[in-house]
Write an enzyme that holds these catalytic residues in place. Structure first.
Site, PDB file in Angstrom:
ATOM      1  N   ARG A   2      -3.486   4.643  -1.615  1.00 31.54           N
ATOM      2  CA  ARG A   2      -3.314   3.256  -1.111  1.00 31.54           C
ATOM      3  C   ARG A   2      -3.133   2.246  -2.243  1.00 31.54           C
ATOM      4  O   ARG A   2      -2.276   1.371  -2.165  1.00 31.54           O
ATOM      5  CB  ARG A   2      -4.547   2.883  -0.289  1.00 31.54           C
ATOM      6  CG  ARG A   2      -4.681   1.409   0.118  1.00 31.54           C
ATOM      7  CD  ARG A   2      -5.973   1.165   0.890  1.00 31.54           C
ATOM      8  NE  ARG A   2      -6.314  -0.223   1.073  1.00 31.54           N
ATOM      9  CZ  ARG A   2      -6.032  -0.935   2.171  1.00 31.54           C
ATOM     10  NH1 ARG A   2      -5.366  -0.393   3.166  1.00 31.54           N
ATOM     11  NH2 ARG A   2      -6.422  -2.183   2.283  1.00 31.54           N
TER      12      ARG A   2
ATOM     13  N   GLU B 109       1.917  -5.410  10.668  1.00 29.54           N
ATOM     14  CA  GLU B 109       1.403  -4.042  10.683  1.00 29.54           C
ATOM     15  C   GLU B 109       2.323  -3.264  11.615  1.00 29.54           C
ATOM     16  O   GLU B 109       2.277  -3.429  12.828  1.00 29.54           O
ATOM     17  CB  GLU B 109      -0.044  -3.997  11.205  1.00 29.54           C
ATOM     18  CG  GLU B 109      -1.065  -4.529  10.265  1.00 29.54           C
ATOM     19  CD  GLU B 109      -1.530  -3.490   9.246  1.00 29.54           C
ATOM     20  OE1 GLU B 109      -0.957  -2.398   9.178  1.00 29.54           O
ATOM     21  OE2 GLU B 109      -2.472  -3.796   8.500  1.00 29.54           O
TER      22      GLU B 109
ATOM     23  N   HIS C  33       0.858  -1.197   0.000  1.00 30.19           N
ATOM     24  CA  HIS C  33       0.000   0.000   0.000  1.00 30.19           C
ATOM     25  C   HIS C  33       0.883   1.231   0.000  1.00 30.19           C
ATOM     26  O   HIS C  33       1.774   1.391   0.826  1.00 30.19           O
ATOM     27  CB  HIS C  33      -0.938  -0.032   1.217  1.00 30.19           C
ATOM     28  CG  HIS C  33      -1.965  -1.103   1.132  1.00 30.19           C
ATOM     29  ND1 HIS C  33      -2.246  -1.971   2.171  1.00 30.19           N
ATOM     30  CD2 HIS C  33      -2.768  -1.474   0.105  1.00 30.19           C
ATOM     31  CE1 HIS C  33      -3.191  -2.815   1.788  1.00 30.19           C
ATOM     32  NE2 HIS C  33      -3.536  -2.532   0.535  1.00 30.19           N
TER      33      HIS C  33
ATOM     34  N   GLU D 219       1.950   3.543   3.054  1.00 34.34           N
ATOM     35  CA  GLU D 219       2.541   2.921   4.233  1.00 34.34           C
ATOM     36  C   GLU D 219       4.068   3.005   4.168  1.00 34.34           C
ATOM     37  O   GLU D 219       4.779   2.001   4.087  1.00 34.34           O
ATOM     38  CB  GLU D 219       2.013   1.485   4.365  1.00 34.34           C
ATOM     39  CG  GLU D 219       0.492   1.484   4.511  1.00 34.34           C
ATOM     40  CD  GLU D 219      -0.205   0.140   4.402  1.00 34.34           C
ATOM     41  OE1 GLU D 219      -1.445   0.115   4.360  1.00 34.34           O
ATOM     42  OE2 GLU D 219       0.479  -0.897   4.352  1.00 34.34           O
TER      43      GLU D 219
ATOM     44  N   HIS E  51       3.142  -4.263   6.188  1.00 40.61           N
ATOM     45  CA  HIS E  51       2.156  -3.188   6.091  1.00 40.61           C
ATOM     46  C   HIS E  51       2.292  -2.265   7.291  1.00 40.61           C
ATOM     47  O   HIS E  51       3.080  -2.513   8.203  1.00 40.61           O
ATOM     48  CB  HIS E  51       0.742  -3.768   6.059  1.00 40.61           C
ATOM     49  CG  HIS E  51       0.376  -4.477   4.796  1.00 40.61           C
ATOM     50  ND1 HIS E  51      -0.495  -3.959   3.875  1.00 40.61           N
ATOM     51  CD2 HIS E  51       0.780  -5.666   4.282  1.00 40.61           C
ATOM     52  CE1 HIS E  51      -0.613  -4.796   2.861  1.00 40.61           C
ATOM     53  NE2 HIS E  51       0.149  -5.839   3.076  1.00 40.61           N
TER      54      HIS E  51
END
Ligand SMILES: Nc1ncc(C[C@H](C[SeH])C(=O)O)cc1Cl
Ligand SMILES: [Zn+2]
Ligand SMILES: [Zn+2]
Ligand SMILES: [Zn+2]
Ligand SMILES: [Zn+2]
Ligand SMILES: [Zn+2]
Length: 306
Positions: free
Chosen positions: A123, A268, A65, A68, A193
């Protein structure tokens, strides 16, 4: 010029990818797994001691994405740490002697460029959607894993548009083709991510527990995130994607797992929402150093549990 503690644009990253691989030809080989929609080369680095026979491998990608940005920084950091600590850090030396890391520093290059030039919060990919003025597909809804059944939209204007078909995005196709062609050696898939500070594993597209759930849970929760927390106390949560973040289909981690890549995880990274995608450059080093610990833990576990 390239700086590991700053966010680098794609031109800088690309030049750096070429120079670091050329300068460390003993440990790194570079290949292009295909081009993006807008024609940019997707460079993949294979990092590990050169051996005649194929070694078990870990595949890691960053920049799925576009917004990020901390993830792009992490893949660069990982590559730097690998080449700079090989020979001095026993753990990294052992890993690179016995395994290979395939690192894709930027998956969604077109989107990343767009966040530098036009929209920092972009994104998706930058492909045209026929019949719509809306651009792009969410690449993490574009894989053959319960495709478009939940947590994804068939509206091209949605941030989670699943695409016109499975692997509709050339970037997805390039990645999936590489992993399919090398699935006999790829033992682990790590896709990086941000943000939320979570370590997720299959499944996100259904609530069923993955067959290897007990080991994934035990080892993910108890060790990988504990290793991460040991440096600065950063707290991660972990669990199957469906119950830990949200049910959503078409993710690359679920697809890799169903292909047979048992150790498949989505990281994440920082933070939990204070800065979100706009994580300050001052947090690049600590975020990358703590994440190194968990990635090295996972690699060791994979090496010892083929
Ligand atoms: N399989 C998956 N694994 C992780 C996630 C979470 C990421 C967080 Se940015 C996403 O929404 O694409 C989403 C899916 Cl579909
Ligand atoms: Zn090239
Ligand atoms: Zn993401
Ligand atoms: Zn995220
Ligand atoms: Zn285990
Ligand atoms: Zn370090």
């Amino acid at each position: 010029a390239h700086d590991y503690t700053k966010y680098n644009n794609w031109a800088t990253i690309n030049d750096w990818v070429i120079s670091i691989s050329s300068a460390n030809a003993d440990l790194i080989s570079r290949q292009v797994i295909g081009n993006t929609y807008e024609g940019r080369p997707m460079h993949l680095l294979q990092i590990g001691k050169k051996t005649s026979s194929a070694k078990p491998a870990i595949f890691m990608d960053c920049g799925f994405h576009a917004r990020e940005w901390i993830t792009h920084a992490f893949c660069q950091w990982f590559i730097k740490e690998a080449v700079s600590t090989y020979g001095s850090d026993p753990e990294m030396t052992n890993l690179l002697d016995r395994m290979d890391f395939f690192v894709l520093p930027v998956f969604n290059i077109d989107g990343y460029e767009y966040t530098w030039t036009k929209d920092r919060m972009w994104r998706k990919t930058r492909s045209r959607n026929s019949g719509s003025s809306c651009i792009g597909t969410d690449p993490n809804r574009n894989f053959d894993a319960g495709w478009c059944t939940t947590g994804a939209s068939s509206n091209p204007c949605s941030e989670t548009y699943c695409g016109s078909s499975i692997e509709s995005e050339i970037e997805s196709k390039n990645l999936a083709n590489f992993i399919r062609s090398n699935k006999s050696i790829i033992k682990s898939y790590l896709t990086i991510h941000s943000y939320s500070q979570m370590l997720l594993f299959p499944y996100s597209y259904k609530y069923d527990l993955a067959a290897h759930h007990s080991e994934l849970v035990l080892f993910a929760v108890a060790y990988a995130i504990a290793a991460l927390r040991s440096l600065y106390g950063t707290r991660y949560t972990s669990g199957p994607g469906a119950v830990t973040i949200y049910p959503s289909a078409g993710g690359s981690d679920d697809w890799a797992y169903d292909l047979g890549v048992k150790y498949s995880y989505t990281f994440e990274l920082r933070d939990e929402g204070r800065y979100g995608f706009l994580l300050p450059e001052s947090q690049i080093k600590p975020t990358c150093e703590e994440t190194m610990l968990s990635v090295k833990y996972i690699a060791n576990h994979v090496l010892n549990n083929p």
